[in-house]
Scaffold this motif. Structure first.
Motif: not given
Length: 499
Positions: A350-358, A383-391, A431-432, A437-440
């Motif tokens: 997911x980080x690689x996808x986001x990096x390529x986008x940015x 922006x990565x925190x939407x999924x990394x904070x959960x995992x 989530x697992x 990708x919603x921390x709430x």
């Protein structure tokens, strides 16, 4: 392809091969390094991918890819890398709590790609989700083959030793390395590789992290691994988490005949002391007896070789902001979590996808643009925190519960299993699996588990002799359990989600 584009590719390759110059230099051809190199190359960037050893690695982690990671892998155009390596589909988890099993399938997705029962219950309609297990080395080899076959990537086997700084300003221009020219004589030569942007992705034991970030992983335990041959899992095509009279144990199939067993062993526990027989003694006397009966024979056979099983440290390393000066640190070199939940590769892809986008050429036409790179890395961090904070939070919090070492944590552990047993699994499994990708949603389920634990504990306390008179004890327990839940959850989610 037009003649102009062909000429451009030829020129870029010549610059890489002859002069060691490219748009991007990626240090480390592991999970993240390969993914990032491939994603950027697909956008037309010229990429140099440097790796110390190109032979197939033999590691005991990075073998279970969650559905969210598999989806990101496909977005990167690398979905074919799980084909032809004897990968085994995984449809969820089976949690075994003191011998009692509970299946937790991955949630189904509706036509909008959403989990319909994210807040409660278990859906029965929609597209079934799956992850997969495989031998780490075979998967890495496939990723590297994809990079070797890409027209915009040159892969070089070389050992990077230091960065190259600008003479007149604090700017990283590339890296210096040592390349073997004669393996028999162990003769090496100094090499230099230059890029407009250098991406360091040299893994959990990064040699460059402390030079750039000054952060250090927190390690409280290790996973010791056995490879079980032709064992019988209680629930086929599922990962297994064993919770009982031992620290957490993971089982998941990585091939037609092979199953990985990972035994968590915290540092300095008496059960693994030299006097008690060390790690082998702990596994033999405490861990293997906690396994399902169908698995024990294969585990005993795997342990019978007399060797100490291979191990990997279980690390927590929260990400920190970077101020790029021509270099960024990503992958496990930047951010790690306990591997209990198997979320590492999902974060990486997911980080690689986001990096390529940015860093897309339409956003950042020139990677020499220092301000544009700084802005992109700032957006990446948040922006990565939407999924990394959960995992990451889920990994740390579940490990605290599953390795419970006090009364309140054991109550939370029991409440967690009861939560799963009642079928409230789509949210936690989503989530697992990196699907939600919603921390709430994570906060909701975690504290719901806490209140289930409080209720069950109160029933146990009041339900015994002199129950009514034990009401004050039940209330005190409720406060302590809720406080423990806050201690486990809030510091990690705050660090991972808001700092």
């Amino acid at each position: 392809m037009s003649e102009t584009m062909t000429s451009s590719h030829t020129y870029a390759r010549e610059r890489r091969d002859r002069y060691h110059e490219a748009d991007v230099v990626v240090v480390g051809a592991g999970i993240f390094g390969c993914a990032a190199a491939y994603a950027l190359a697909n956008q037309g960037r010229s990429v140099l991918l440097l790796e110390r050893w190109m032979h197939e690695p033999d590691r005991i982690v990075g073998e279970l890819l969650q559905p969210g990671g598999l989806a990101a892998l496909k977005k990167l155009g690398l979905g074919h890398c799980v084909e032809g390596i004897d990968a085994i589909p995984c449809y969820g988890y089976n949690v075994i709590y003191h011998g009692e099993p509970c299946a937790i399938p991955y949630p189904r997705l509706n036509e909008k790609g959403e989990v319909t029962h994210a807040w409660s219950g278990r859906g029965t309609e929609g597209e079934k989700q799956q992850g997969c297990g495989f031998h780490h080395g075979k998967f890495i080899t496939q990723l590297r083959k994809a990079c070797l076959g890409h027209k915009n990537i040159t892969v070089v086997e070389t050992e990077v030793v230091k960065t190259i700084r600008g003479e007149f300003e604090d700017q990283i221009l590339g890296v210096e390395s040592r390349t073997t020219v004669d393996k028999e004589a162990n003769e090496k030569k100094n090499d230099f590789f230059f890029g407009k942007l250098t991406i360091v992705a040299d893994g959990y034991d990064s040699k460059f992290r402390k030079q750039v970030l000054e952060t250090k992983p927190v390690v409280k335990s290790k996973f010791y691994a056995l490879e079980l041959v032709d064992t019988v899992l209680p629930t086929p095509l599922h990962g297994h988490v064993i919770i009982g009279n031992a620290y957490p144990i993971l089982l998941y199939q990585i091939g037609t005949h092979e199953t990985r067993a990972l035994f968590d062993v915290p540092q300095n526990i008496p059960e693994a002391s030299v006097e008690a027989g060390g790690v082998r003694g702990y596994i033999k006397k405490h861990a293997i007896p906690a396994l399902p009966a169908s698995v024990r024979p294969a585990a005993e056979k795997a342990l019978a070789d007399g060797k100490i099983p291979r191990s990997m440290p279980n690390s927590w390393l929260p990400a920190v902001p970077q101020t790029p000066n021509g270099l960024v640190v990503l992958g496990d070199a930047l951010n790690m979590r306990h591997p209990l939940t198997g979320g590492g590769m999902t974060v990486a892809f997911n980080d690689a996808v986001l990096l390529a986008e940015l860093l897309h050429p339409e956003r950042v036409p020139n990677l020499d643009d220092a301000k544009a790179i700084r802005d992109a890395m700032h957006k990446l961090y948040w922006r990565r925190k939407n999924f990394t904070s959960i995992i990451n939070t889920l990994a740390q919090a579940l490990y605290s519960l599953f390795a419970a070492n006090d009364r309140q944590l054991r109550a939370l552990q029991m409440g967690c299993f009861e939560y799963f047993r009642r079928g409230w699994t789509d949210g936690p499994a989503g989530l697992l699996g990196g699907i939600i990708q919603r921390p709430l949603v994570l906060a909701y389920h975690f504290f719901y588990v806490a209140f289930v634990a409080i209720w069950m504990n109160a029933c146990n306390v009041i339900g015994g002799p002199l129950g009514f008179w034990k009401l004050p004890l039940a209330i005190l327990d409720a406060v302590l359990i809720l406080w423990k839940a806050c201690i486990v959850f809030l510091p990690v989610i705050w660090r991972e989600g808001f700092q």
